[in-house]
Design an enzyme around this catalytic site. Structure first.
Site, short mmCIF file in Angstrom:
data_model
loop_
_atom_site.label_atom_id
_atom_site.label_comp_id
_atom_site.label_asym_id
_atom_site.label_seq_id
_atom_site.Cartn_x
_atom_site.Cartn_y
_atom_site.Cartn_z
N LYS A 21 -35.32 -33.39 4.01
CA LYS A 21 -34.08 -32.61 3.81
C LYS A 21 -32.85 -33.42 4.23
CE LYS A 21 -35.35 -29.10 6.47
NZ LYS A 21 -36.67 -29.61 6.94
N ARG A 35 -38.00 -39.25 18.46
CA ARG A 35 -37.49 -37.95 18.92
C ARG A 35 -38.57 -37.29 19.76
NH1 ARG A 35 -35.10 -34.71 13.75
NH2 ARG A 35 -36.20 -33.03 14.83
N ARG A 91 -44.48 -27.38 15.56
CA ARG A 91 -43.37 -27.15 14.62
C ARG A 91 -43.89 -26.74 13.24
NH1 ARG A 91 -40.44 -32.62 14.86
NH2 ARG A 91 -38.88 -31.73 13.50
N ARG A 130 -41.87 -41.50 12.48
CA ARG A 130 -40.40 -41.57 12.38
C ARG A 130 -39.79 -42.18 13.63
NH1 ARG A 130 -37.13 -36.21 10.70
NH2 ARG A 130 -37.89 -35.37 12.68
N ARG A 148 -33.66 -20.48 9.10
CA ARG A 148 -35.07 -20.82 9.38
C ARG A 148 -35.90 -19.58 9.65
NH1 ARG A 148 -34.42 -26.45 11.25
NH2 ARG A 148 -36.40 -27.38 11.83
P1 AMP Z 1 -34.67 -30.27 12.77
O1 AMP Z 1 -33.86 -31.46 13.11
O2 AMP Z 1 -34.11 -29.49 11.61
O3 AMP Z 1 -36.14 -30.58 12.59
O4 AMP Z 1 -34.57 -29.27 14.01
C1 AMP Z 1 -35.02 -29.66 15.29
C2 AMP Z 1 -35.16 -28.45 16.18
O5 AMP Z 1 -33.89 -27.80 16.34
C3 AMP Z 1 -36.09 -27.35 15.66
O6 AMP Z 1 -37.45 -27.62 15.94
C4 AMP Z 1 -35.56 -26.15 16.43
O7 AMP Z 1 -35.97 -26.19 17.79
C5 AMP Z 1 -34.06 -26.40 16.42
N1 AMP Z 1 -33.42 -25.78 15.23
C6 AMP Z 1 -32.77 -26.42 14.24
N2 AMP Z 1 -32.31 -25.54 13.33
C7 AMP Z 1 -32.70 -24.32 13.75
C8 AMP Z 1 -32.56 -23.01 13.24
N3 AMP Z 1 -31.92 -22.77 12.07
N4 AMP Z 1 -33.10 -21.98 13.94
C9 AMP Z 1 -33.73 -22.21 15.10
N5 AMP Z 1 -33.91 -23.41 15.65
C10 AMP Z 1 -33.41 -24.47 14.97
#
Ligand code: AMP
Length: 217
Positions: free
Chosen positions: A13, A157, A168, A124, A85
């Site tokens: 994404k 990360r 996740r 990654r 989400r």
């Molecule tokens: P990402 O970088 O999109 O994989 O997000 C990393 C982490 O940020 C996720 O595993 C969640 O802990 C938090 N996070 C990001 N976006 C959201 C969202 N829309 N709702 C809840 N938690 C989020």
């Protein structure tokens, strides 16, 4: 104009959003990136989000919705990556858009198997300085632990550790997957195979965006 990119963590994404935003005059809004920068800046918001993120859990809906509302003009042009989400987030967001006479114009699912997501995420590496993303299997940096662009240190990360990735992926299945049905019923929904090389995925997305968004312009 609101476009949502949906997909498992690791489905590309962020990479695709970066490739497409300029072309379509969209602002990239990635909630994960925003949370990470809030954590680095040691803000109260970051402090609240950090524990959830470290464990691979979602940040609570009210925090996310508040943060997004504070950063978005509902009548603007956005490509959303990682938001909404959950069904609750999608419903609240829909209400905010409706108040301004706006709506989600297009949702695209980048499809990927859990196995491939796990493989990609555990490989990654991210530059701690400029944020450039590498992959030790498919996009190797020239030097093992330095960024090709800025020579910053490459890090994994903390939520890309294998056990956290597994968590996740389960969270996605339980809480985010239902958005597929939600947005299929809401309006324009498309699916693109995210398992291919990034440039091929970008080409497919361009075809979808040109077809759908031109009609909306
Ligand atoms: P990402 O970088 O999109 O994989 O997000 C990393 C982490 O940020 C996720 O595993 C969640 O802990 C938090 N996070 C990001 N976006 C959201 C969202 N829309 N709702 C809840 N938690 C989020």
């Amino acid at each position: 104009m609101i476009v949502i990119l949906l997909g498992l963590p690791g489905s590309g994404k962020g990479t695709q959003a970066k490739a497409l935003c300029g072309r379509y005059g969209l602002t990239h809004l990635a909630t994960g990136d925003i949370f990470r920068s809030e954590i680095s800046a040691k803000t109260p918001f970051g402090a609240k989000a950090a524990d959830y993120m470290k464990k691979g859990q979602l940040v609570p809906d009210d925090l996310v919705t508040e943060m997004v509302a504070g950063r978005m003009d509902m009548t603007g042009r956005y490509l959303l990556d990682g938001f909404p989400r959950t069904i609750e987030q999608a419903e609240e967001f829909g209400k905010g858009l409706a108040q301004e006479g706006a709506k989600v114009n297009l949702t695209v699912l980048l499809s990927l198997t859990n196995e491939e997501a796990l493989r990609r995420l555990t490989a990654r590496r991210v530059c701690g300085k400029c944020g450039e993303v590498f992959n030790v299997l498919t996009k190797k940096p020239t030097s093992e632990d330095k960024c090709d662009s800025c020579q910053g240190d490459l890090i994994q990360r903390n939520d890309d550790a294998r056990e956290t990735v597994a968590k996740r992926l389960m969270v996605f299945e339980d809480l985010t997957q239902p958005l597929v049905t939600f947005y299929r019923n809401e309006g324009v929904f498309e699916e693109v195979d995210g398992s291919r090389a990034p440039a091929e995925v970008t080409n497919s997305l361009i075809q979808v965006f040109d077809r759908v968004l031109k009609q909306k312009a």
